[in-house]
Design a protein around this motif. Structure first.
Motif, PDB file in Angstrom:
ATOM      1  N   GLY A 142      -9.009  19.540  11.848  1.00  0.00           N
ATOM      2  CA  GLY A 142      -9.711  18.318  12.273  1.00  0.00           C
ATOM      3  C   GLY A 142      -9.042  17.098  12.361  1.00  0.00           C
ATOM      4  O   GLY A 142      -8.063  16.826  11.605  1.00  0.00           O
ATOM      5  N   PHE A 143      -9.756  16.042  12.887  1.00  0.00           N
ATOM      6  CA  PHE A 143      -9.108  14.615  12.917  1.00  0.00           C
ATOM      7  C   PHE A 143     -10.309  13.846  13.461  1.00  0.00           C
ATOM      8  O   PHE A 143     -11.297  14.074  13.880  1.00  0.00           O
ATOM      9  CB  PHE A 143      -7.955  14.484  13.900  1.00  0.00           C
ATOM     10  N   ALA A 144     -10.024  12.412  13.420  1.00  0.00           N
ATOM     11  CA  ALA A 144     -11.018  11.358  13.788  1.00  0.00           C
ATOM     12  C   ALA A 144     -10.097  10.502  14.537  1.00  0.00           C
ATOM     13  O   ALA A 144      -8.926  10.024  14.224  1.00  0.00           O
ATOM     14  CB  ALA A 144     -11.439  10.766  12.694  1.00  0.00           C
ATOM     15  N   LEU A 145     -10.618  10.213  15.745  1.00  0.00           N
ATOM     16  CA  LEU A 145      -9.719   9.511  16.910  1.00  0.00           C
ATOM     17  C   LEU A 145     -10.639   8.052  16.825  1.00  0.00           C
ATOM     18  O   LEU A 145     -11.854   8.263  17.315  1.00  0.00           O
ATOM     19  CB  LEU A 145      -9.649  10.217  17.998  1.00  0.00           C
ATOM     20  N   ALA A 146      -9.909   6.924  16.799  1.00  0.00           N
ATOM     21  CA  ALA A 146     -10.652   5.837  16.997  1.00  0.00           C
ATOM     22  C   ALA A 146     -10.091   5.052  18.035  1.00  0.00           C
ATOM     23  O   ALA A 146      -8.661   5.188  18.294  1.00  0.00           O
ATOM     24  CB  ALA A 146     -10.823   4.956  15.967  1.00  0.00           C
ATOM     25  N   THR A 147     -10.720   4.198  18.950  1.00  0.00           N
ATOM     26  CA  THR A 147      -9.986   3.251  19.955  1.00  0.00           C
ATOM     27  C   THR A 147     -10.378   1.902  19.619  1.00  0.00           C
ATOM     28  O   THR A 147     -11.332   1.482  19.877  1.00  0.00           O
ATOM     29  CB  THR A 147     -10.678   3.762  21.361  1.00  0.00           C
ATOM     30  N   LEU A 148      -9.100   1.268  19.464  1.00  0.00           N
ATOM     31  CA  LEU A 148      -9.543   0.025  18.761  1.00  0.00           C
ATOM     32  C   LEU A 148      -9.375  -1.047  19.851  1.00  0.00           C
ATOM     33  O   LEU A 148      -8.906  -1.160  20.970  1.00  0.00           O
ATOM     34  CB  LEU A 148      -8.123  -0.305  18.164  1.00  0.00           C
ATOM     35  N   ASN A 149     -10.636  -2.032  19.899  1.00  0.00           N
ATOM     36  CA  ASN A 149     -10.731  -3.138  20.778  1.00  0.00           C
ATOM     37  C   ASN A 149     -11.081  -4.449  19.992  1.00  0.00           C
ATOM     38  O   ASN A 149     -11.226  -4.565  18.922  1.00  0.00           O
ATOM     39  CB  ASN A 149     -11.620  -2.719  21.804  1.00  0.00           C
ATOM     40  N   LEU A 150     -11.292  -5.345  20.832  1.00  0.00           N
ATOM     41  CA  LEU A 150     -11.443  -6.679  20.116  1.00  0.00           C
ATOM     42  C   LEU A 150     -12.598  -6.865  19.437  1.00  0.00           C
ATOM     43  O   LEU A 150     -13.023  -7.444  18.443  1.00  0.00           O
ATOM     44  CB  LEU A 150     -11.451  -7.710  21.356  1.00  0.00           C
ATOM     45  N   ASP A 151     -13.858  -6.101  19.968  1.00  0.00           N
ATOM     46  CA  ASP A 151     -15.211  -6.110  19.420  1.00  0.00           C
ATOM     47  C   ASP A 151     -15.017  -5.452  18.092  1.00  0.00           C
ATOM     48  O   ASP A 151     -15.423  -6.017  17.021  1.00  0.00           O
ATOM     49  CB  ASP A 151     -16.108  -5.175  20.013  1.00  0.00           C
ATOM     50  N   HIS A 152     -14.168  -4.348  17.771  1.00  0.00           N
ATOM     51  CA  HIS A 152     -13.838  -3.928  16.451  1.00  0.00           C
ATOM     52  C   HIS A 152     -13.227  -4.813  15.656  1.00  0.00           C
ATOM     53  O   HIS A 152     -13.488  -5.052  14.299  1.00  0.00           O
ATOM     54  CB  HIS A 152     -13.069  -2.556  16.690  1.00  0.00           C
ATOM     55  N   LEU A 153     -11.891  -5.327  16.182  1.00  0.00           N
ATOM     56  CA  LEU A 153     -11.137  -6.691  15.327  1.00  0.00           C
ATOM     57  C   LEU A 153     -12.228  -7.362  14.706  1.00  0.00           C
ATOM     58  O   LEU A 153     -12.150  -8.214  13.762  1.00  0.00           O
ATOM     59  CB  LEU A 153     -10.061  -6.907  16.105  1.00  0.00           C
ATOM     60  N   SER A 154     -13.243  -7.984  15.647  1.00  0.00           N
ATOM     61  CA  SER A 154     -14.210  -9.007  15.186  1.00  0.00           C
ATOM     62  C   SER A 154     -14.902  -8.623  13.959  1.00  0.00           C
ATOM     63  O   SER A 154     -15.295  -9.537  13.281  1.00  0.00           O
ATOM     64  CB  SER A 154     -14.899  -9.559  16.499  1.00  0.00           C
ATOM     65  N   LYS A 155     -15.662  -7.370  14.072  1.00  0.00           N
ATOM     66  CA  LYS A 155     -16.532  -6.965  13.211  1.00  0.00           C
ATOM     67  C   LYS A 155     -15.706  -6.231  11.737  1.00  0.00           C
ATOM     68  O   LYS A 155     -16.464  -6.305  10.410  1.00  0.00           O
ATOM     69  CB  LYS A 155     -17.188  -5.669  13.917  1.00  0.00           C
ATOM     70  N   LEU A 156     -14.332  -5.865  11.969  1.00  0.00           N
ATOM     71  CA  LEU A 156     -13.867  -5.270  10.630  1.00  0.00           C
ATOM     72  C   LEU A 156     -13.726  -6.164   9.369  1.00  0.00           C
ATOM     73  O   LEU A 156     -14.040  -5.788   8.500  1.00  0.00           O
ATOM     74  CB  LEU A 156     -12.607  -4.854  10.848  1.00  0.00           C
ATOM     75  N   PRO A 157     -13.431  -7.596   9.599  1.00  0.00           N
ATOM     76  CA  PRO A 157     -13.332  -8.470   8.372  1.00  0.00           C
ATOM     77  C   PRO A 157     -14.547  -8.725   7.790  1.00  0.00           C
ATOM     78  O   PRO A 157     -14.659  -8.858   6.665  1.00  0.00           O
ATOM     79  CB  PRO A 157     -12.749  -9.932   9.107  1.00  0.00           C
ATOM     80  N   GLU A 158     -15.845  -8.554   8.567  1.00  0.00           N
ATOM     81  CA  GLU A 158     -17.214  -8.945   8.220  1.00  0.00           C
ATOM     82  C   GLU A 158     -17.869  -7.470   7.518  1.00  0.00           C
ATOM     83  O   GLU A 158     -18.921  -7.724   6.913  1.00  0.00           O
ATOM     84  CB  GLU A 158     -17.892  -9.157   9.200  1.00  0.00           C
ATOM     85  N   ASN A 159     -17.006  -6.312   7.721  1.00  0.00           N
ATOM     86  CA  ASN A 159     -17.799  -5.109   7.144  1.00  0.00           C
ATOM     87  C   ASN A 159     -16.853  -4.465   6.615  1.00  0.00           C
ATOM     88  O   ASN A 159     -16.019  -3.569   7.145  1.00  0.00           O
ATOM     89  CB  ASN A 159     -18.427  -4.436   8.406  1.00  0.00           C
ATOM     90  N   ALA A 160     -17.043  -4.347   5.251  1.00  0.00           N
ATOM     91  CA  ALA A 160     -15.948  -3.433   4.263  1.00  0.00           C
ATOM     92  C   ALA A 160     -16.026  -2.125   4.590  1.00  0.00           C
ATOM     93  O   ALA A 160     -15.236  -1.422   4.470  1.00  0.00           O
ATOM     94  CB  ALA A 160     -16.066  -3.851   2.850  1.00  0.00           C
ATOM     95  N   VAL A 161     -17.374  -1.538   4.928  1.00  0.00           N
ATOM     96  CA  VAL A 161     -17.579  -0.154   4.988  1.00  0.00           C
ATOM     97  C   VAL A 161     -17.006   0.362   6.403  1.00  0.00           C
ATOM     98  O   VAL A 161     -16.351   1.403   6.519  1.00  0.00           O
ATOM     99  CB  VAL A 161     -18.952   0.085   4.966  1.00  0.00           C
ATOM    100  N   PHE A 162     -16.976  -0.552   7.498  1.00  0.00           N
ATOM    101  CA  PHE A 162     -16.403  -0.317   8.564  1.00  0.00           C
ATOM    102  C   PHE A 162     -14.868  -0.348   8.449  1.00  0.00           C
ATOM    103  O   PHE A 162     -14.288   0.647   8.890  1.00  0.00           O
ATOM    104  CB  PHE A 162     -16.928  -1.283   9.521  1.00  0.00           C
TER     105      PHE A 162
END
Length: 250
Positions: free
Chosen positions: A33-53
């Motif tokens: 198994g694996f987990a695949l994520a597609t990084l975009n600007l929306d993700h980068l804006s949310k990551l600093p605000e959401n430690a769980v994310f």
């Protein structure tokens, strides 16, 4: 290439489609198994605000570039990445699954959209089997008992590849949990990709995507929801470009 700073920084560790498809093919064949994520600007804006994310994102095995600004920054830094939007990856990944005799699952959106997406995929990809679909109810929590029940159903279905269309950050958190709850399944977070396939949402024309104007199309389709999101994305762009130039000098 690494994007962001501190605990919310994310490493895009798969640079090309060829590398992604090679890795996925090997994992599907081995039922690894694996987990695949597609990084975009929306993700980068949310990551600093959401430690769980952020923690969930770091648990992903494969991260690719989704969005022209991500690609542009990689080129500035002399660490070029290919553009790999989640919506564009669905059919090629299904082709890999069919060739590997691996069935797929679809999670998210609505029952109608999943049914339409399943029919569209089976029409496009010869030999593809959709073994499981599930549209979680409003308010679904990706780490709760309902999520664990889905993982149990997924494992029982025999699916080896699962597309998740829950939106960020829920889909990435769900995928990260899936790495432990259903370790033989590959999870790919693809946002609105299933809605596009089913016709429940209309994707921007190809010319707008080529000109990096898909955001404008989506903002026009749903201004109340998308304009605030894109405003946050534009706000972080200057800092990200500065980081890219710093990487270039290094």
């Amino acid at each position: 290439m690494k994007f962001g700073k501190g605990s919310s920084s994310i490493d895009v560790n798969v640079a090309t489609r060829a590398a992604l498809f090679h890795e996925v093919t090997q994992r599907l064949a081995a039922r690894d198994g694996f987990a695949l994520a597609t990084l975009n600007l929306d993700h980068l804006s949310k990551l600093p605000e959401n430690a769980v994310f952020a923690e969930a994102y770091k648990a992903h095995d494969l991260v690719v570039a989704d969005g022209r600004p991500i690609v542009w920054m990689s080129q500035i830094a002399h660490q070029p990445l290919e553009l790999m939007p989640g919506s564009d990856m669905i059919v090629p990944l299904c082709e890999l699954a069919a060739r590997s005799h691996v069935s797929v699952a679809l999670i998210g959106s609505s029952d109608e959209a999943l049914s339409g997406a399943a029919a569209a995929l089976c029409h496009k990809v010869s030999g593809l089997e959709v073994a499981f679909t599930h549209a979680p109810p409003y308010g679904f929590e990706p780490t709760g008992d309902a999520a664990d029940a889905i993982f149990a159903d997924l494992a029982a279905s025999g699916a080896g590849l699962c597309f998740i269309a829950l939106g960020a950050p829920k889909q990435e958190i769900f995928a990260a949990r899936g790495r432990t709850q259903a370790p033989e399944i590959g999870f790919a977070s693809i946002g609105a990709g299933l809605d596009f396939l089913s016709g429940h949402q209309v994707r921007a024309p190809k010319i707008m995507r080529m000109l990096a104007l898909e955001w404008l199309w989506r903002a026009a389709q749903s201004p109340r929801r998308m304009i605030p999101r894109y405003a946050k994305c534009f706000a972080i762009l200057p800092g990200l470009f500065v980081e890219a130039f710093q990487l270039r000098r290094q």
